[in-house]
Design a protein around this motif. Structure first.
Motif, PDB file in Angstrom:
ATOM      1  N   GLU A   1     -18.236  -1.478  -8.117  1.00  0.00           N
ATOM      2  CA  GLU A   1     -19.194  -0.287  -8.574  1.00  0.00           C
ATOM      3  C   GLU A   1     -18.469   0.811  -7.936  1.00  0.00           C
ATOM      4  O   GLU A   1     -18.162   0.296  -6.737  1.00  0.00           O
ATOM      5  N   HIS A   2     -18.330   1.753  -8.065  1.00  0.00           N
ATOM      6  CA  HIS A   2     -17.621   3.417  -7.905  1.00  0.00           C
ATOM      7  C   HIS A   2     -18.377   3.841  -7.030  1.00  0.00           C
ATOM      8  O   HIS A   2     -18.972   5.291  -8.361  1.00  0.00           O
ATOM      9  N   LYS A   3     -18.713   4.054  -6.148  1.00  0.00           N
ATOM     10  CA  LYS A   3     -20.083   5.091  -5.998  1.00  0.00           C
ATOM     11  C   LYS A   3     -19.290   6.351  -5.067  1.00  0.00           C
ATOM     12  O   LYS A   3     -17.910   6.349  -4.356  1.00  0.00           O
ATOM     13  N   GLN A   4     -20.053   7.176  -4.359  1.00  0.00           N
ATOM     14  CA  GLN A   4     -20.285   8.564  -3.532  1.00  0.00           C
ATOM     15  C   GLN A   4     -20.699   7.468  -1.843  1.00  0.00           C
ATOM     16  O   GLN A   4     -21.843   6.474  -2.542  1.00  0.00           O
ATOM     17  N   PHE A   5     -20.556   7.827  -0.808  1.00  0.00           N
ATOM     18  CA  PHE A   5     -21.219   6.937   0.592  1.00  0.00           C
ATOM     19  C   PHE A   5     -22.504   7.014   0.883  1.00  0.00           C
ATOM     20  O   PHE A   5     -23.011   6.796   1.008  1.00  0.00           O
ATOM     21  N   LYS A   6     -22.825   8.447  -0.138  1.00  0.00           N
ATOM     22  CA  LYS A   6     -24.615   8.665  -0.032  1.00  0.00           C
ATOM     23  C   LYS A   6     -25.038   8.238  -0.676  1.00  0.00           C
ATOM     24  O   LYS A   6     -25.916   8.067  -0.464  1.00  0.00           O
ATOM     25  N   ASP A   7     -24.471   7.019  -1.575  1.00  0.00           N
ATOM     26  CA  ASP A   7     -24.862   6.279  -2.596  1.00  0.00           C
ATOM     27  C   ASP A   7     -25.465   5.210  -2.442  1.00  0.00           C
ATOM     28  O   ASP A   7     -26.450   4.433  -2.776  1.00  0.00           O
ATOM     29  N   VAL A   8     -24.684   5.093  -0.666  1.00  0.00           N
ATOM     30  CA  VAL A   8     -25.302   4.194  -0.316  1.00  0.00           C
ATOM     31  C   VAL A   8     -27.278   3.458  -0.279  1.00  0.00           C
ATOM     32  O   VAL A   8     -27.825   2.416   0.067  1.00  0.00           O
ATOM     33  N   ILE A   9     -27.590   4.734   0.275  1.00  0.00           N
ATOM     34  CA  ILE A   9     -28.982   4.422   0.297  1.00  0.00           C
ATOM     35  C   ILE A   9     -29.697   3.628  -1.246  1.00  0.00           C
ATOM     36  O   ILE A   9     -31.354   3.105  -0.659  1.00  0.00           O
TER      37      ILE A   9
ATOM     38  N   GLU B   1      -7.829  -3.148  -7.339  1.00  0.00           N
ATOM     39  CA  GLU B   1      -8.646  -1.968  -7.245  1.00  0.00           C
ATOM     40  C   GLU B   1      -8.932  -0.980  -7.059  1.00  0.00           C
ATOM     41  O   GLU B   1      -8.631   0.517  -7.457  1.00  0.00           O
ATOM     42  N   ALA B   2      -8.621  -0.548  -5.464  1.00  0.00           N
ATOM     43  CA  ALA B   2      -9.000   0.622  -5.053  1.00  0.00           C
ATOM     44  C   ALA B   2      -7.529   1.019  -4.946  1.00  0.00           C
ATOM     45  O   ALA B   2      -7.398   2.411  -5.038  1.00  0.00           O
ATOM     46  N   ILE B   3      -6.613   0.401  -5.226  1.00  0.00           N
ATOM     47  CA  ILE B   3      -5.105   1.419  -4.570  1.00  0.00           C
ATOM     48  C   ILE B   3      -4.918   1.950  -5.874  1.00  0.00           C
ATOM     49  O   ILE B   3      -4.387   2.911  -6.318  1.00  0.00           O
ATOM     50  N   LYS B   4      -5.357   1.405  -6.992  1.00  0.00           N
ATOM     51  CA  LYS B   4      -4.985   1.495  -8.149  1.00  0.00           C
ATOM     52  C   LYS B   4      -6.185   2.415  -9.551  1.00  0.00           C
ATOM     53  O   LYS B   4      -5.388   3.409  -9.435  1.00  0.00           O
ATOM     54  N   GLU B   5      -6.924   3.048  -8.577  1.00  0.00           N
ATOM     55  CA  GLU B   5      -8.179   3.762  -8.406  1.00  0.00           C
ATOM     56  C   GLU B   5      -8.071   5.003  -7.675  1.00  0.00           C
ATOM     57  O   GLU B   5      -8.545   6.192  -7.463  1.00  0.00           O
ATOM     58  N   GLY B   6      -6.504   4.786  -6.562  1.00  0.00           N
ATOM     59  CA  GLY B   6      -6.404   6.212  -5.598  1.00  0.00           C
ATOM     60  C   GLY B   6      -7.292   6.083  -4.395  1.00  0.00           C
ATOM     61  O   GLY B   6      -7.882   7.794  -3.239  1.00  0.00           O
ATOM     62  N   TYR B   7      -8.000   4.875  -3.866  1.00  0.00           N
ATOM     63  CA  TYR B   7      -8.838   5.532  -3.093  1.00  0.00           C
ATOM     64  C   TYR B   7      -7.857   5.389  -1.258  1.00  0.00           C
ATOM     65  O   TYR B   7      -6.971   4.689  -1.309  1.00  0.00           O
ATOM     66  N   LYS B   8      -8.769   5.900  -0.443  1.00  0.00           N
ATOM     67  CA  LYS B   8      -8.257   5.795   0.814  1.00  0.00           C
ATOM     68  C   LYS B   8      -8.698   4.598   1.631  1.00  0.00           C
ATOM     69  O   LYS B   8      -8.773   4.675   1.930  1.00  0.00           O
ATOM     70  N   PHE B   9      -6.767   4.967   2.464  1.00  0.00           N
ATOM     71  CA  PHE B   9      -7.172   3.369   3.824  1.00  0.00           C
ATOM     72  C   PHE B   9      -7.636   3.576   4.949  1.00  0.00           C
ATOM     73  O   PHE B   9      -7.138   4.853   5.102  1.00  0.00           O
TER      74      PHE B   9
ATOM     75  N   LEU C   1       0.388  -1.697  -0.055  1.00  0.00           N
ATOM     76  CA  LEU C   1      -0.502   0.387   0.052  1.00  0.00           C
ATOM     77  C   LEU C   1       1.299   1.088   0.012  1.00  0.00           C
ATOM     78  O   LEU C   1       1.702   1.530   1.076  1.00  0.00           O
ATOM     79  N   PRO C   2       0.706   2.023  -1.160  1.00  0.00           N
ATOM     80  CA  PRO C   2       1.386   3.250  -1.683  1.00  0.00           C
ATOM     81  C   PRO C   2       0.888   4.323   0.155  1.00  0.00           C
ATOM     82  O   PRO C   2       0.155   4.216   0.120  1.00  0.00           O
ATOM     83  N   ASP C   3       2.146   5.531   0.646  1.00  0.00           N
ATOM     84  CA  ASP C   3       1.670   5.322   1.704  1.00  0.00           C
ATOM     85  C   ASP C   3       0.896   6.817   1.769  1.00  0.00           C
ATOM     86  O   ASP C   3      -0.037   7.327   2.702  1.00  0.00           O
ATOM     87  N   GLU C   4       0.465   7.153  -0.063  1.00  0.00           N
ATOM     88  CA  GLU C   4      -0.105   8.165  -0.282  1.00  0.00           C
ATOM     89  C   GLU C   4      -1.787   8.390  -0.295  1.00  0.00           C
ATOM     90  O   GLU C   4      -2.122   8.856   0.017  1.00  0.00           O
TER      91      GLU C   4
END
Length: 349
Positions: A39-47, A331-339, A10-13
């Motif tokens: 799928e890639h969404k925003q958290f408010k899309d959880v509804i 995929e999360a790492i490739k897409e730049g998700y934050k951990f 996991l890259p530090d950034e």
């Protein structure tokens, strides 16, 4: 499964140092186990993934300001004291971690506050969790706890490598926190805003609450290759009859039951009846969930993206499926998700 199977780079950034500007606008990765889709969404899309009658189970624990700084008698050396657990309210006894630990012996006194208004004496250093301190304070218990709150700071994780700021007092806490006793936040719940919860309620989604007071044991590194040999620290949990009634009704009517976070999942899996229903319980759990594992209560979960080889990641792998989770993390790492604590979220259905 072996510990080494859960390693990933996991890259530090990609470790989030700060929360998203708005709670419900962090990113959301949706994993569909049946379809094996991401799928890639925003958290408010959880509804969009829940319907009238579905149930979300929340951990209502509240983080207290557990990190304090004192000075050792005579030398004046600065000592960090991390409050883990109150052992005895009447005698002001606490289990704590001290840093640097090598400088602290039984009988040492520590002074806190600019005016040294709080003093603690080390009375035991043989506990598995560090030291036992007796706080010496003349006032009432309520005044003593108020003093701890004044002198303590929000215990954000050390790996963030930064000072605590004003934002942390609010954001290292869920909006529904009420039962004080945790030294870390149930991070999956940090993404819920008041506005989103209101929208979910209007749509007919039900909420119930459990309590698990998160200790540092959740974050202890696994140091054995054979996962069955790892021992979790015990943490205090509470499941009410009302919560059981709501959860069991949702199961009986074939609704979606969503565990909001790994702490909720561990709690509900710690008190299951022989016919796979939730039982009320007040006590402790040291349950460690890793693949393969047969989940009996929740059929969906919300969680953050967790560090390599962590017990949190292992539990999520057991729920999502090991190969599917490893694919999702890449995929999360490739897409730049934050951990990690202040990172992005994942919904597994």
């Amino acid at each position: 499964m072996k510990l080494s199977a859960f390693h990933f780079d996991l890259p530090d950034e990609l470790i989030a140092k700060h929360p998203a500007e708005y709670r419900d606008e962090s990113r959301l990765m949706v994993l569909n186990r049946k379809e094996q889709t991401i799928e890639h969404k925003q958290f408010k899309d959880v509804i969009d993934y829940f319907d009238d009658g579905d149930l979300m189970i929340l951990n209502n624990t509240k983080v207290f300001p557990a990190r304090m700084y004192g000075n050792k008698e005579k030398t004046g050396a600065r000592i960090e004291v991390f409050l883990l657990r109150e052992l005895n309210a009447e005698n002001r006894l606490w289990d704590v971690l001290v840093d640097p630990a090598r400088k602290i012996r039984i009988g040492n006194k520590l002074f806190f506050g600019e005016d040294d208004s709080l003093v603690a004496e080390v009375i035991d250093n043989t506990t598995s969790r560090g030291r036992t301190l007796r706080f010496l304070y003349d006032g009432s218990y309520e005044e003593f706890r108020k003093k701890l709150d004044q002198l303590g700071e929000t215990p954000i994780p050390k790996h963030l490598n930064r000072e605590v700021d004003e934002e942390d007092a609010e954001r290292f806490q869920t909006i529904y926190a009420k039962e004080e006793g945790a030294v870390a936040a149930p991070t999956a719940g940090l993404h819920f805003s008041k506005h989103l919860m209101k929208r979910l309620e209007i749509k007919g989604i039900d909420f119930s609450e459990i309590t698990l007071h998160i200790g540092l044991g959740t974050f202890n590194p696994v140091e054995v290759e054979d996962l069955s040999k790892h021992k979790m620290d015990s943490e205090q949990i509470s499941i009410s009859q009302d919560t059981c009634d709501r959860v069991n009704n949702a199961i009986n009517t074939k609704r979606r039951v969503c565990a909001v976070g790994t702490t909720v999942m561990r709690t509900i899996e710690s008190s299951v009846s022989s016919n796979d229903r939730l039982n009320p319980y007040d006590g402790w759990t040291n349950k460690f969930i890793f693949p393969p594992y047969d989940f009996r209560i929740a059929n969906s979960m919300i969680t953050n993206l967790h560090p390599s080889k962590s017990t949190l990641m292992m539990q999520v792998a057991a729920f999502a499926g090991f190969d599917f989770l490893m694919e999702a993390y890449q995929e999360a790492i490739k897409e730049g998700y934050k951990f990690s604590t202040y990172g992005d979220a994942m919904l597994i259905i």
